[in-house]
Design a protein around this motif. Sequence first.
Motif, mmCIF file in Angstrom:
data_model
loop_
_atom_site.group_PDB
_atom_site.id
_atom_site.type_symbol
_atom_site.label_atom_id
_atom_site.label_comp_id
_atom_site.label_asym_id
_atom_site.label_seq_id
_atom_site.Cartn_x
_atom_site.Cartn_y
_atom_site.Cartn_z
ATOM 1 N N ASN A 1 0.900 -1.049 -0.152
ATOM 2 C CA ASN A 1 0.147 -0.016 -0.343
ATOM 3 C C ASN A 1 1.030 1.269 -0.313
ATOM 4 O O ASN A 1 0.147 2.215 -0.650
ATOM 5 C CB ASN A 1 -1.320 -0.113 0.921
ATOM 6 N N GLY A 2 1.970 1.429 0.989
ATOM 7 C CA GLY A 2 2.881 2.431 0.299
ATOM 8 C C GLY A 2 3.253 2.852 -0.904
ATOM 9 O O GLY A 2 3.633 3.877 -1.055
ATOM 10 N N LEU A 3 3.631 1.357 -1.816
ATOM 11 C CA LEU A 3 3.908 2.098 -2.915
ATOM 12 C C LEU A 3 2.879 2.747 -3.833
ATOM 13 O O LEU A 3 3.374 3.475 -4.218
ATOM 14 C CB LEU A 3 4.477 0.923 -3.215
ATOM 15 N N ILE A 4 2.138 1.842 -3.219
ATOM 16 C CA ILE A 4 0.712 2.605 -4.066
ATOM 17 C C ILE A 4 0.492 4.175 -3.769
ATOM 18 O O ILE A 4 0.525 4.946 -5.046
ATOM 19 C CB ILE A 4 -0.291 2.535 -3.968
ATOM 20 N N GLY A 5 0.444 3.856 -2.361
ATOM 21 C CA GLY A 5 0.677 5.871 -2.376
ATOM 22 C C GLY A 5 1.626 6.482 -2.692
ATOM 23 O O GLY A 5 1.942 7.865 -3.216
ATOM 24 N N VAL A 6 3.012 6.368 -2.248
ATOM 25 C CA VAL A 6 4.226 6.857 -3.150
ATOM 26 C C VAL A 6 3.857 7.480 -4.589
ATOM 27 O O VAL A 6 4.330 8.415 -5.258
ATOM 28 C CB VAL A 6 5.012 5.805 -3.099
ATOM 29 N N ALA A 7 3.415 6.089 -5.318
ATOM 30 C CA ALA A 7 3.127 6.562 -7.311
ATOM 31 C C ALA A 7 1.678 7.268 -6.699
ATOM 32 O O ALA A 7 2.398 8.418 -7.801
ATOM 33 C CB ALA A 7 2.448 4.954 -7.457
ATOM 34 N N SER A 8 0.888 7.349 -5.866
ATOM 35 C CA SER A 8 0.063 8.694 -6.194
ATOM 36 C C SER A 8 0.783 9.988 -6.072
ATOM 37 O O SER A 8 0.093 10.675 -6.638
ATOM 38 C CB SER A 8 -1.204 7.895 -6.038
ATOM 39 N N ILE A 9 1.388 9.810 -5.267
ATOM 40 C CA ILE A 9 2.150 11.385 -4.851
ATOM 41 C C ILE A 9 2.486 11.448 -6.165
ATOM 42 O O ILE A 9 3.081 12.425 -6.245
ATOM 43 C CB ILE A 9 2.810 11.236 -3.732
ATOM 44 N N ALA A 10 3.655 10.988 -6.710
ATOM 45 C CA ALA A 10 4.739 11.690 -7.755
ATOM 46 C C ALA A 10 3.802 11.551 -9.119
ATOM 47 O O ALA A 10 4.081 12.062 -10.130
ATOM 48 C CB ALA A 10 5.335 10.332 -8.614
ATOM 49 N N ALA A 11 1.969 10.946 -9.241
ATOM 50 C CA ALA A 11 1.824 10.871 -10.406
ATOM 51 C C ALA A 11 0.825 12.413 -10.515
ATOM 52 O O ALA A 11 0.814 12.851 -11.548
ATOM 53 C CB ALA A 11 0.872 9.786 -10.446
ATOM 54 N N CYS A 12 0.751 13.023 -9.622
ATOM 55 C CA CYS A 12 0.635 14.550 -9.390
ATOM 56 C C CYS A 12 1.277 15.415 -10.193
ATOM 57 O O CYS A 12 1.070 16.653 -11.097
ATOM 58 C CB CYS A 12 0.515 14.955 -7.610
ATOM 59 N N ALA A 13 2.761 15.330 -10.073
ATOM 60 C CA ALA A 13 3.301 15.667 -10.931
ATOM 61 C C ALA A 13 3.395 15.865 -12.081
ATOM 62 O O ALA A 13 4.027 16.736 -13.295
ATOM 63 C CB ALA A 13 5.083 15.233 -10.636
ATOM 64 N N LEU A 14 2.556 14.636 -12.882
ATOM 65 C CA LEU A 14 2.420 15.209 -14.293
ATOM 66 C C LEU A 14 0.772 15.944 -14.671
ATOM 67 O O LEU A 14 0.382 15.827 -15.925
ATOM 68 C CB LEU A 14 1.850 13.561 -14.523
ATOM 69 N N PHE A 15 0.464 16.629 -13.848
ATOM 70 C CA PHE A 15 -0.727 17.246 -14.102
ATOM 71 C C PHE A 15 -1.311 17.881 -14.330
ATOM 72 O O PHE A 15 0.978 18.940 -14.187
ATOM 73 C CB PHE A 15 -1.695 17.902 -12.693
ATOM 74 N N SER A 16 -1.037 18.661 -15.597
ATOM 75 C CA SER A 16 -1.685 20.478 -16.163
ATOM 76 C C SER A 16 -2.810 20.650 -15.950
ATOM 77 O O SER A 16 -3.946 20.093 -15.616
ATOM 78 C CB SER A 16 -1.000 20.260 -17.421
ATOM 79 N N ALA A 17 -2.744 22.335 -16.377
ATOM 80 C CA ALA A 17 -4.051 23.429 -16.234
ATOM 81 C C ALA A 17 -4.837 22.230 -17.245
ATOM 82 O O ALA A 17 -6.338 22.778 -17.206
ATOM 83 C CB ALA A 17 -3.749 24.617 -17.158
ATOM 84 N N ASP A 18 -4.133 21.456 -18.213
ATOM 85 C CA ASP A 18 -5.229 21.056 -19.026
ATOM 86 C C ASP A 18 -5.320 19.513 -18.700
ATOM 87 O O ASP A 18 -6.721 18.684 -19.737
ATOM 88 C CB ASP A 18 -4.106 20.781 -20.596
ATOM 89 N N THR A 19 -4.983 18.413 -18.286
ATOM 90 C CA THR A 19 -5.734 17.852 -17.667
ATOM 91 C C THR A 19 -6.877 17.249 -17.947
ATOM 92 O O THR A 19 -7.373 17.907 -16.791
ATOM 93 C CB THR A 19 -4.607 16.988 -16.577
ATOM 94 N N PRO A 20 -7.464 16.695 -18.169
ATOM 95 C CA PRO A 20 -9.161 16.763 -17.967
ATOM 96 C C PRO A 20 -9.568 16.205 -16.258
ATOM 97 O O PRO A 20 -8.734 14.765 -15.502
ATOM 98 C CB PRO A 20 -10.030 15.018 -18.424
ATOM 99 N N TRP A 21 -10.319 17.148 -15.612
ATOM 100 C CA TRP A 21 -10.816 16.298 -13.791
ATOM 101 C C TRP A 21 -10.961 15.341 -14.110
ATOM 102 O O TRP A 21 -10.639 14.964 -12.793
ATOM 103 C CB TRP A 21 -11.787 17.863 -14.377
ATOM 104 N N PRO A 22 -11.870 14.375 -14.778
ATOM 105 C CA PRO A 22 -11.900 12.958 -14.282
ATOM 106 C C PRO A 22 -10.404 11.561 -14.445
ATOM 107 O O PRO A 22 -10.589 11.423 -13.198
ATOM 108 C CB PRO A 22 -13.167 12.134 -15.088
ATOM 109 N N MET A 23 -9.735 12.917 -15.077
ATOM 110 C CA MET A 23 -8.409 12.042 -14.359
ATOM 111 C C MET A 23 -7.964 12.507 -13.462
ATOM 112 O O MET A 23 -6.789 11.997 -12.070
ATOM 113 C CB MET A 23 -7.282 12.429 -15.842
ATOM 114 N N VAL A 24 -7.627 13.996 -13.422
ATOM 115 C CA VAL A 24 -7.039 14.217 -11.778
ATOM 116 C C VAL A 24 -7.946 13.374 -10.463
ATOM 117 O O VAL A 24 -6.832 13.148 -9.259
ATOM 118 C CB VAL A 24 -7.547 15.931 -12.340
ATOM 119 N N ALA A 25 -9.351 13.391 -10.536
ATOM 120 C CA ALA A 25 -9.638 13.156 -9.431
ATOM 121 C C ALA A 25 -9.688 11.602 -9.663
ATOM 122 O O ALA A 25 -9.367 11.183 -8.072
ATOM 123 C CB ALA A 25 -11.240 13.180 -9.980
#
Length: 480
Positions: A350-374
């Motif tokens: 579960n810790g690895l999943i949490g770390v991956a989800s934090i790192a994935a936030c670095a891929l967000f941009s203003a054009d990222t679809p909101w369902p993907m962000v959510a």
Amino acid sequence: MSSQANYPPGHTRNPTVPAERTPSATWIALLVAVTFFMENLDATVISTALPQIAEQFGKAPVDLNIGISAYLLAVAIFIPLSGWVADRFGTRRVFSLAISLFTLASLWCGLSHSLESFVAARVLQGIGGAMMVPVGRLAVLRTTEKKDLVKMIAVITWPGLVAPILGPPLGGLIVTHASWPWIFYVNLPLGLIALAWALWMVPKGTAENTRPFDSLGFLLLAGACAALMLGLEWLGGSEHLGTGIALLLGGAVLAVLAIRHCRRHPTPLLPLGPVSIDTFRVSIFGGSLFRVAISALPFLLPLLFQVGFGFSPVYAGTLVLAVFAGNLAMKPFTTAIMRRFGFRQVLLVNGLIGVASIAACALFSADTPWPMVALVLFIGGLSRSMQFTCYNSIGFADVPKDRMSEASTLFSMFFQLGMGVGVAAAALLVRLSMSVQHHAAHAQPSDFRVAFIGIAVLGLIALVDAVKLPSQAGAQVLQR
């Protein structure tokens, strides 16, 4: 505290009924949950309102993180004092005074017209918060059977997990439809209700034998915490780089001296005996480092959405609610998953999943679809909830009843210190990126990407402790 400190006057404990199922313990646990919610809500509710508060004070939004850090720092510094004060003056008196102090400081926050006044009010709030939760948590821990520990800890700590996520959207709604001082004014009715509840339900709980106050230990611990937190604050600005390094070094020296003192003193303010228990040590060290990563998100996400992407406070807060949805969705399955796979395996996977989800936030941009962000934030919320409960439960799994007081005080201090360091570390990473990329005026999305990656690395390092755990670690609290 005396053995009757956990029961209202006139209540007689039935030895055949588990203590946590008596009305007194249950109601006290719910009261502690309410105060824990208030304490942690105020730690992050201002994150969405930082741009508005900064504008009124004439500061940059990222500089307002001192309002969060000062609050969490005050909590961490004064938590070691809470146990001694409760024994000396009585549980009900200290608890009621802490709620009163917290409520009055909330009023001062809303009336502040300068950053200096605001920070002073937040420190006073933190002192009140430091006295509220540890005493109540200890009362519940002492009356809980090992097999029901996970359930009772969930009752107490889940509000502390939910509050940082509800904070940003609540703050966004308030600053959009009212003004930022109302973020703090909402504490006034909550504080009055909690105060009346405490005066009615919480027993006096005065100890028969009060240990002498360890003044040197308090000074060393307070100095170490303050120096380390301020060092992180000032390290991010080039004008204070030297001072920041000096404070970090000084804080490290004071921390070493504090540890030596606590090991040698006959009645230290912060007993270190429980650290010798493997499961407790993992919760303190690895768990605290993971809490650094967890606590950084409610600070970084609203700023990324507002400052980096230009979203409105309400929209930014609504996106962050996806994390809360993940927290809520995981709760019914937490205990079953831990019983099926055990603490060690859950912490690692579960810790690895949490770390991956934090790192994935670095891929967000203003054009990222909101369902993907959510979706990313929802998965992060699922992992966050599971990891939080795992670390909190395993911490007390092997602690004997007669050492619960020591363990509770030590756990509370590291818990709050980890949250404070998380906010400070996140702000530091943003500032360092701004300096390197020459973003003098405002933080850019690339600066937040650096922060998310850095925080994810900290979460990954935290899992090293869990690797060392035996496969059956903490099994006794997972028995049906």
